[in-house]
Design an enzyme around this catalytic site. Structure first.
Site, mmCIF file in Angstrom:
data_model
loop_
_atom_site.group_PDB
_atom_site.id
_atom_site.type_symbol
_atom_site.label_atom_id
_atom_site.label_comp_id
_atom_site.label_asym_id
_atom_site.label_seq_id
_atom_site.Cartn_x
_atom_site.Cartn_y
_atom_site.Cartn_z
ATOM 1 N N PHE A 123 0.634 -1.149 -0.028
ATOM 2 C CA PHE A 123 0.145 -0.046 0.074
ATOM 3 C C PHE A 123 0.756 1.063 -0.006
ATOM 4 O O PHE A 123 1.598 1.419 1.016
ATOM 5 C CB PHE A 123 -0.793 -0.035 1.311
ATOM 6 C CG PHE A 123 -1.756 0.937 1.328
ATOM 7 C CD1 PHE A 123 -2.893 0.811 0.846
ATOM 8 C CD2 PHE A 123 -1.710 2.163 2.297
ATOM 9 C CE1 PHE A 123 -4.202 1.798 0.997
ATOM 10 C CE2 PHE A 123 -2.719 2.969 2.423
ATOM 11 C CZ PHE A 123 -3.896 2.988 1.745
ATOM 12 N N GLU A 127 5.059 9.234 2.011
ATOM 13 C CA GLU A 127 6.154 9.629 1.025
ATOM 14 C C GLU A 127 7.181 10.239 2.062
ATOM 15 O O GLU A 127 6.944 10.610 3.131
ATOM 16 C CB GLU A 127 5.735 10.725 0.005
ATOM 17 C CG GLU A 127 4.662 9.982 -0.989
ATOM 18 C CD GLU A 127 4.305 11.130 -2.049
ATOM 19 O OE1 GLU A 127 4.567 12.495 -1.900
ATOM 20 O OE2 GLU A 127 3.521 10.549 -3.016
ATOM 21 N N ILE A 157 7.030 1.551 3.105
ATOM 22 C CA ILE A 157 6.009 0.561 2.634
ATOM 23 C C ILE A 157 6.343 -0.701 3.044
ATOM 24 O O ILE A 157 6.956 -1.640 2.583
ATOM 25 C CB ILE A 157 5.885 0.897 1.091
ATOM 26 C CG1 ILE A 157 5.865 2.300 0.583
ATOM 27 C CG2 ILE A 157 5.120 -0.034 0.364
ATOM 28 C CD1 ILE A 157 4.750 2.813 1.144
ATOM 29 N N ARG A 268 8.867 -17.716 38.749
ATOM 30 C CA ARG A 268 10.183 -16.775 39.163
ATOM 31 C C ARG A 268 9.949 -16.592 40.777
ATOM 32 O O ARG A 268 8.870 -16.284 41.113
ATOM 33 C CB ARG A 268 9.974 -15.471 38.568
ATOM 34 C CG ARG A 268 10.956 -14.594 39.195
ATOM 35 C CD ARG A 268 12.597 -14.909 38.733
ATOM 36 N NE ARG A 268 13.655 -14.070 39.026
ATOM 37 C CZ ARG A 268 15.114 -14.326 39.036
ATOM 38 N NH1 ARG A 268 15.320 -15.517 38.648
ATOM 39 N NH2 ARG A 268 15.819 -13.464 39.395
ATOM 40 N N GLN A 336 8.405 -5.328 32.807
ATOM 41 C CA GLN A 336 8.500 -4.951 34.226
ATOM 42 C C GLN A 336 8.619 -6.470 35.118
ATOM 43 O O GLN A 336 9.287 -6.734 36.109
ATOM 44 C CB GLN A 336 7.506 -3.969 34.830
ATOM 45 C CG GLN A 336 8.042 -3.391 35.827
ATOM 46 C CD GLN A 336 9.072 -2.490 35.673
ATOM 47 O OE1 GLN A 336 9.605 -2.150 34.912
ATOM 48 N NE2 GLN A 336 9.987 -2.371 36.867
ATOM 49 N N GLY A 339 11.411 -8.488 34.849
ATOM 50 C CA GLY A 339 12.753 -7.844 35.484
ATOM 51 C C GLY A 339 13.672 -7.868 34.187
ATOM 52 O O GLY A 339 13.475 -7.657 33.180
ATOM 53 N N GLY A 340 15.114 -7.956 34.783
ATOM 54 C CA GLY A 340 16.087 -7.950 33.789
ATOM 55 C C GLY A 340 15.911 -8.789 32.500
ATOM 56 O O GLY A 340 16.394 -8.668 31.526
ATOM 57 N N GLU A 363 -0.634 3.887 10.055
ATOM 58 C CA GLU A 363 -2.163 4.048 9.739
ATOM 59 C C GLU A 363 -2.865 5.043 10.486
ATOM 60 O O GLU A 363 -3.916 5.018 10.900
ATOM 61 C CB GLU A 363 -2.957 2.578 9.906
ATOM 62 C CG GLU A 363 -2.254 1.499 9.019
ATOM 63 C CD GLU A 363 -3.407 0.549 8.600
ATOM 64 O OE1 GLU A 363 -4.085 0.636 8.742
ATOM 65 O OE2 GLU A 363 -2.543 -0.699 8.106
HETATM 66 P P1 FAD Z 1 4.608 12.750 10.811
HETATM 67 O O1 FAD Z 1 3.284 12.847 10.100
HETATM 68 O O2 FAD Z 1 5.781 13.770 10.425
HETATM 69 O O3 FAD Z 1 4.221 13.053 12.240
HETATM 70 C C1 FAD Z 1 5.134 13.465 13.249
HETATM 71 C C2 FAD Z 1 4.557 13.617 14.592
HETATM 72 O O4 FAD Z 1 3.821 14.892 14.252
HETATM 73 C C3 FAD Z 1 3.535 12.559 14.977
HETATM 74 O O5 FAD Z 1 3.728 12.401 16.528
HETATM 75 C C4 FAD Z 1 2.204 12.986 14.635
HETATM 76 O O6 FAD Z 1 1.188 12.644 15.360
HETATM 77 C C5 FAD Z 1 2.560 14.713 14.734
HETATM 78 N N1 FAD Z 1 1.593 15.376 13.832
HETATM 79 C C6 FAD Z 1 1.365 15.260 12.558
HETATM 80 N N2 FAD Z 1 0.469 16.164 12.263
HETATM 81 C C7 FAD Z 1 -0.207 16.669 13.400
HETATM 82 C C8 FAD Z 1 -1.339 17.375 13.660
HETATM 83 N N3 FAD Z 1 -2.232 17.855 12.723
HETATM 84 N N4 FAD Z 1 -1.605 17.639 14.925
HETATM 85 C C9 FAD Z 1 -1.048 16.917 15.933
HETATM 86 N N5 FAD Z 1 0.019 16.121 15.639
HETATM 87 C C10 FAD Z 1 0.452 16.172 14.544
HETATM 88 N N6 FAD Z 1 2.768 3.994 5.062
HETATM 89 C C11 FAD Z 1 2.286 3.666 3.835
HETATM 90 O O7 FAD Z 1 1.663 4.293 2.952
HETATM 91 N N7 FAD Z 1 2.195 2.300 3.548
HETATM 92 C C12 FAD Z 1 2.728 1.277 4.319
HETATM 93 O O8 FAD Z 1 2.634 0.038 4.355
HETATM 94 C C13 FAD Z 1 3.195 1.762 5.746
HETATM 95 N N8 FAD Z 1 4.034 0.801 6.354
HETATM 96 C C14 FAD Z 1 4.679 1.346 7.526
HETATM 97 C C15 FAD Z 1 5.718 0.525 8.291
HETATM 98 C C16 FAD Z 1 6.267 1.122 9.449
HETATM 99 C C17 FAD Z 1 7.188 0.096 9.969
HETATM 100 C C18 FAD Z 1 6.358 2.559 9.570
HETATM 101 C C19 FAD Z 1 7.218 3.098 10.602
HETATM 102 C C20 FAD Z 1 5.471 3.242 8.942
HETATM 103 C C21 FAD Z 1 4.711 2.994 7.826
HETATM 104 N N9 FAD Z 1 3.764 3.744 7.133
HETATM 105 C C22 FAD Z 1 3.292 3.262 5.739
HETATM 106 C C23 FAD Z 1 4.210 5.015 7.119
HETATM 107 C C24 FAD Z 1 3.198 5.522 8.312
HETATM 108 O O9 FAD Z 1 1.714 5.475 8.068
HETATM 109 C C25 FAD Z 1 3.703 7.163 8.607
HETATM 110 O O10 FAD Z 1 4.846 6.974 9.326
HETATM 111 C C26 FAD Z 1 2.518 7.828 9.614
HETATM 112 O O11 FAD Z 1 1.434 8.041 8.956
HETATM 113 C C27 FAD Z 1 3.377 8.978 10.289
HETATM 114 O O12 FAD Z 1 3.712 9.788 9.300
HETATM 115 P P2 FAD Z 1 5.314 10.371 9.468
HETATM 116 O O13 FAD Z 1 6.234 9.184 9.914
HETATM 117 O O14 FAD Z 1 5.540 11.002 8.233
HETATM 118 O O15 FAD Z 1 5.149 11.359 10.699
#
Ligand code: FAD
Length: 383
Positions: A123, A127, A157, A268, A336, A339-340, A363
């Protein structure tokens, strides 16, 4: 809501438990260390019907309702979140979206392969520059005769390097924001599409998470999923159901944390007695148990709403928000209790904590779920 499971639902859960005990649990720690789940698991998941749950049998699916899907997802999450994520993405985000939005030709072309595991889906929404604000994505698809030419890149992704098809979101129109976005089913071997595995993740280490770069990738116009300009609606409908699946996976993590904590507390001994006999240890365990039940009931409620054709998007955000935070708390409490020993990877709870952590991020982060719930309650968007 009826909390009694049907015979079919219980059978699905039993099947998943047996599968996890045989095919997943014995290898989960090894896959985590190697940063690589054995790819053969995809065919096994397909053979047992887990990649086709809720999809019509005429398209190769194994039918079943969404509660059965959640029960299976919970068991997979209990065994290994990396494996659970393979299913949540290929079935939950891709196959189900093709089933909901695809033309007859698209369904016949992709669903029989996705549901058997012959093909895997990923999916592609996030970006490098756009995560939470997905509606501002910049990957562009420009019409050229009977095709679109796509340029851009996608980040984080899941299944990225393993996938055969990318459900890709790109900007097709001049309209600003999410109105100019369309969805495409792009074969992963399309010339110009390159993939790089992202290593060094805190959790879900066995999963093939990737960065995708698209350089002049030609995609036939017939590969567009849903109407032009409706790609953001396609993505949001996929994610609403996806959040139910993430929540179910979190219940699995929390249940695994509970099982591990109870087992360790009984075995334990300190100060001459099993640590289970100390009230503060019982507090840790009872906190986990309440989190497990609350997360499970919120998740089942979503499945029930989906199966009855009711609105479920806000309930899915509530379940995902609560279950993901609960999974982190549960795994941390279990650590917790250990423990270790909880801190070294010979024991399972450290991995549970690392795997749980990302659930509050992807998501839609916990903050984004709160904005979705807040918007539904107040009628005011605070994005
Ligand atoms: P940012 O959007 O930069 O957010 C950084 C911080 O700012 C967060 O704490 C966020 O909550 C906060 N923030 C941002 N906007 C606001 C707001 N308006 N108000 C309050 N707080 C805000 N994406 C896909 O498309 N397909 C996938 O299959 C997929 N798989 C993933 C697998 C992994 C292991 C990881 C780590 C990510 C994956 N993602 C995927 C991406 C994921 O959905 C995004 O990382 C996520 O949506 C957050 O975007 P960002 O990392 O750019 O963080």
């Amino acid at each position: 809501m009826n909390l009694e499971l049907s015979e079919e639902q219980r059978a699905a859960r039993r099947l998943a438990r047996d599968f996890v005990e045989r095919e997943v649990a014995p290898y989960a720690a090894e896959w985590d260390r190697a940063e690589n789940v054995d790819r053969a698991i995809v065919g096994k998941l397909g053979a047992v019907g887990f990649l086709g749950l809720t999809i019509d049998e005429e398209y190769g699916g194994s039918g079943g309702d969404h509660l059965a899907y959640c029960l299976v997802t919970e068991e997979l999450g209990r065994g290994d979140s990396s494996v659970r994520g393979i299913v949540s993405v290929s079935l939950g985000l891709v196959a189900k979206t093709v089933a909901a939005w695809g033309s007859e030709e698209q369904k016949r072309s992709w669903l029989p392969r996705l549901t058997t595991g012959e093909a895997l889906g990923c999916f592609g929404l996030t970006e490098p520059g756009t995560g939470s604000d997905a509606g501002s994505l910049t990957t562009r698809a420009v019409r050229d005769g009977d095709a679109y030419v796509v340029n851009g890149s996608k980040m984080f992704i899941t299944n990225g390097t393993w996938a055969d098809v990318v459900l890709l979101f790109a900007r097709t129109g001049g309209a600003p924001g999410h109105r100019g976005i369309s969805a495409f089913l792009v074969p992963a071997d399309s010339p110009g599409l390159t993939r790089r595995t992202i290593h060094g993740k805190l959790g879900l280490r066995g999963q093939a998470t990737a960065e995708l770069v698209l350089q002049d990738v030609r995609v036939p116009a017939g590969a567009m999923l849903g109407p032009e300009g409706k790609g953001f609606s396609v993505a949001m409908s996929a994610l609403a159901k996806g959040r139910m699946s993430v929540a179910a996976g979190c219940v699995g993590i929390a249940q695994a944390a509970l099982d591990a904590a109870v087992g360790h507390a009984a075995a334990r001994e300190q100060f001459g007695s099993p640590i289970a006999s100390y009230q503060l240890v019982q507090e840790l365990i009872s906190d986990i148990a309440v989190d497990v039940d609350a997360a499970r009931l919120l998740t089942w409620r979503v499945a029930d709403l989906v199966d009855r054709g009711r609105d479920f998007a806000t309930a899915a955000s509530q379940a995902k928000l609560f279950a993901s935070e609960a999974a982190v708390r549960a795994a941390n409490n279990a650590l917790q209790v250990f423990g270790g020993y909880g801190y070294i990877d010979e024991y399972p709870v450290g991995k549970l904590l690392r795997d749980a952590r990302v659930m509050t991020l992807y998501e839609g982060t916990s903050q984004i779920q709160k904005l979705i719930i807040g918007r539904a309650l107040t009628g005011v968007s605070a994005f």
